[in-house]
Design a protein around this motif. Structure first.
Motif, PDB file in Angstrom:
ATOM      1  N   UNK A 179       6.391 -40.488  11.167  1.00 40.20           N
ATOM      2  CA  UNK A 179       5.608 -39.892  12.194  1.00 40.20           C
ATOM      3  C   UNK A 179       4.089 -40.426  12.359  1.00 40.20           C
ATOM      4  N   UNK A 180       3.610 -40.540  13.484  1.00 42.85           N
ATOM      5  CA  UNK A 180       2.178 -41.005  13.481  1.00 42.85           C
ATOM      6  C   UNK A 180       1.229 -39.669  12.896  1.00 42.85           C
ATOM      7  N   UNK A 181       0.407 -40.409  11.973  1.00 39.12           N
ATOM      8  CA  UNK A 181      -0.590 -39.574  11.193  1.00 39.12           C
ATOM      9  C   UNK A 181      -0.222 -39.457   9.777  1.00 39.12           C
ATOM     10  N   UNK A 182       1.135 -39.899   9.415  1.00 41.39           N
ATOM     11  CA  UNK A 182       1.745 -39.646   8.124  1.00 41.39           C
ATOM     12  C   UNK A 182       1.593 -41.012   7.471  1.00 41.39           C
ATOM     13  N   UNK A 183       1.169 -40.972   6.083  1.00 36.36           N
ATOM     14  CA  UNK A 183       0.995 -42.141   5.329  1.00 36.36           C
ATOM     15  C   UNK A 183       1.823 -41.961   3.875  1.00 36.36           C
ATOM     16  N   UNK A 184       2.157 -42.894   3.056  1.00 32.72           N
ATOM     17  CA  UNK A 184       2.716 -42.984   2.116  1.00 32.72           C
ATOM     18  C   UNK A 184       1.959 -42.253   0.935  1.00 32.72           C
ATOM     19  N   UNK A 185       2.678 -41.318   0.058  1.00 37.25           N
ATOM     20  CA  UNK A 185       1.997 -40.767  -0.977  1.00 37.25           C
ATOM     21  C   UNK A 185       1.926 -41.722  -2.093  1.00 37.25           C
ATOM     22  N   UNK A 186       1.184 -41.462  -3.171  1.00 39.07           N
ATOM     23  CA  UNK A 186       1.217 -42.497  -4.250  1.00 39.07           C
ATOM     24  C   UNK A 186       2.615 -42.833  -4.883  1.00 39.07           C
ATOM     25  N   UNK A 187       3.408 -41.596  -4.942  1.00 43.50           N
ATOM     26  CA  UNK A 187       4.708 -41.793  -5.869  1.00 43.50           C
ATOM     27  C   UNK A 187       5.771 -42.334  -4.835  1.00 43.50           C
ATOM     28  N   UNK A 188       5.433 -42.792  -3.732  1.00 44.07           N
ATOM     29  CA  UNK A 188       6.649 -43.231  -2.735  1.00 44.07           C
ATOM     30  C   UNK A 188       7.178 -44.415  -3.142  1.00 44.07           C
ATOM     31  N   UNK A 189       6.598 -45.396  -3.880  1.00 49.04           N
ATOM     32  CA  UNK A 189       7.143 -46.676  -4.343  1.00 49.04           C
ATOM     33  C   UNK A 189       7.850 -46.294  -5.387  1.00 49.04           C
ATOM     34  N   UNK A 190       8.344 -45.204  -6.008  1.00 50.83           N
ATOM     35  CA  UNK A 190       9.249 -44.897  -6.905  1.00 50.83           C
ATOM     36  C   UNK A 190      10.770 -44.856  -6.475  1.00 50.83           C
ATOM     37  N   UNK A 191      10.552 -44.422  -5.022  1.00 53.34           N
ATOM     38  CA  UNK A 191      12.053 -44.083  -4.284  1.00 53.34           C
ATOM     39  C   UNK A 191      12.808 -45.646  -4.328  1.00 53.34           C
ATOM     40  N   UNK A 192      12.089 -46.447  -4.314  1.00 49.34           N
ATOM     41  CA  UNK A 192      12.740 -47.861  -4.150  1.00 49.34           C
ATOM     42  C   UNK A 192      13.173 -48.282  -5.517  1.00 49.34           C
ATOM     43  N   UNK A 193      12.968 -47.805  -6.583  1.00 50.51           N
ATOM     44  CA  UNK A 193      13.143 -48.376  -7.806  1.00 50.51           C
ATOM     45  C   UNK A 193      14.785 -48.289  -8.132  1.00 50.51           C
TER      46      UNK A 193
END
Length: 279
Positions: free
Chosen positions: A149-163
């Motif tokens: 949604x608009x106004x939301x940005x990725x959090x620092x740990x987001x990249x771990x979800x793709x591992x």
């Protein structure tokens, strides 16, 4: 026409259909529960569904069971690995609960728990607005990248979800017989020994070995029609080999059903592997 179950990620299912060339939809029909999805595909001509496989070599137990309990015409005929679309986003400093749906929990629960997150499960059909309201101030969302949604940005740990790698999907169809193949394909075969007792599994496994086939997967399940049914997965060189095997099973009185024929010899990445510590 293509559909999906109400518990499946719309973004991942649509991407699977596009990548595999099954269709190029903007969205897929919501066919309801898993049981409803299978029944609808079996009952409506020219309707197929995109389903989560687990892995072509190691099927998801829930899908194996649902297929065997569904109409005998149901079979999975294709597989594709879809890059994970899950991202972890917030509208500011996030330290509260993480709102996530059923498909997201299936794919991301291990990573989130290792990061100390507190997931709050919502139905996959929950709207983005409903998820934001549940997250509240300081909460966050795990959601597919196209739906952030608009106004939301990725959090620092987001990249771990793709591992964890991509997510495997398949094409569920209703057919009179499995598709013929002259190049290797991964086959899911369920069977019940003709006489289920201690040691009765071995003769059936011997028939599979005599056909020159090595099992990648073997799982047992209690059966209301007898003590057990068995689910297997193996690479098969041609449909002629499969035809001879099922004819032999029939001749020996072994109940059986082919649940999937997935073209391909190597499915990368492979299934999740464990590191055993033997006694």
């Amino acid at each position: 026409m293509l559909g999906r179950s109400e518990r499946e990620s719309p973004a991942h299912a649509v991407l699977a259909a596009k990548m595999a060339g099954w269709n190029d939809p903007v969205e897929l029909l919501d066919l309801g529960t898993t049981a409803d999805t299978l029944a609808t595909v079996a009952g409506i001509e020219a309707l197929a569904a995109v389903v989560h496989l687990g892995h072509p070599e190691h099927p998801a137990p829930g899908l194996e069971r649902a297929l065997l309990e569904g109409a005998s015409s149901l079979i999975v005929t294709g597989a594709v690995a879809v890059p994970s679309q899950w991202v972890w986003v917030g509208a500011g400093a996030a330290g509260g609960q993480v709102v996530i749906d059923e498909a997201g929990m299936r794919d991301c629960a291990g990573v989130l728990r290792s990061l100390g997150a507190s997931p709050r499960l919502v139905p996959t059909r929950a709207t983005v607005e409903e998820r934001i309201a549940l997250a509240g101030e300081g909460g966050s969302l795990v959601i597919e990248r196209p739906r952030v949604p608009a106004g939301f940005t990725e959090l620092p740990d987001s990249a771990a979800l793709a591992e964890g790698g991509p997510v495997w999907y398949g094409l569920l169809e209703s057919r009179a017989d499995w598709p013929e193949f002259v190049d290797p394909a991964q086959v899911w075969l369920a069977f019940g020994p003709a006489d289920d007792h201690l040691g009765s599994l071995q003769p059936t496994l011997a028939l599979i070995a005599d056909a020159g086939l090595d099992l990648d997967h073997l799982r047992s399940q209690p059966s209301s029609a007898g003590p057990h049914v068995f689910f297997t997965s193996f690479s098969c060189p041609t449909s002629a080999v499969l035809t001879v095997l099922v004819a032999t099973l029939t001749e020996r009185g072994v109940a059986h059903r082919t649940l999937a024929v997935l073209p391909g010899e190597v499915f990368v990445p492979g299934p999740d592997a464990l590191t055993p510590r033997w006694a």
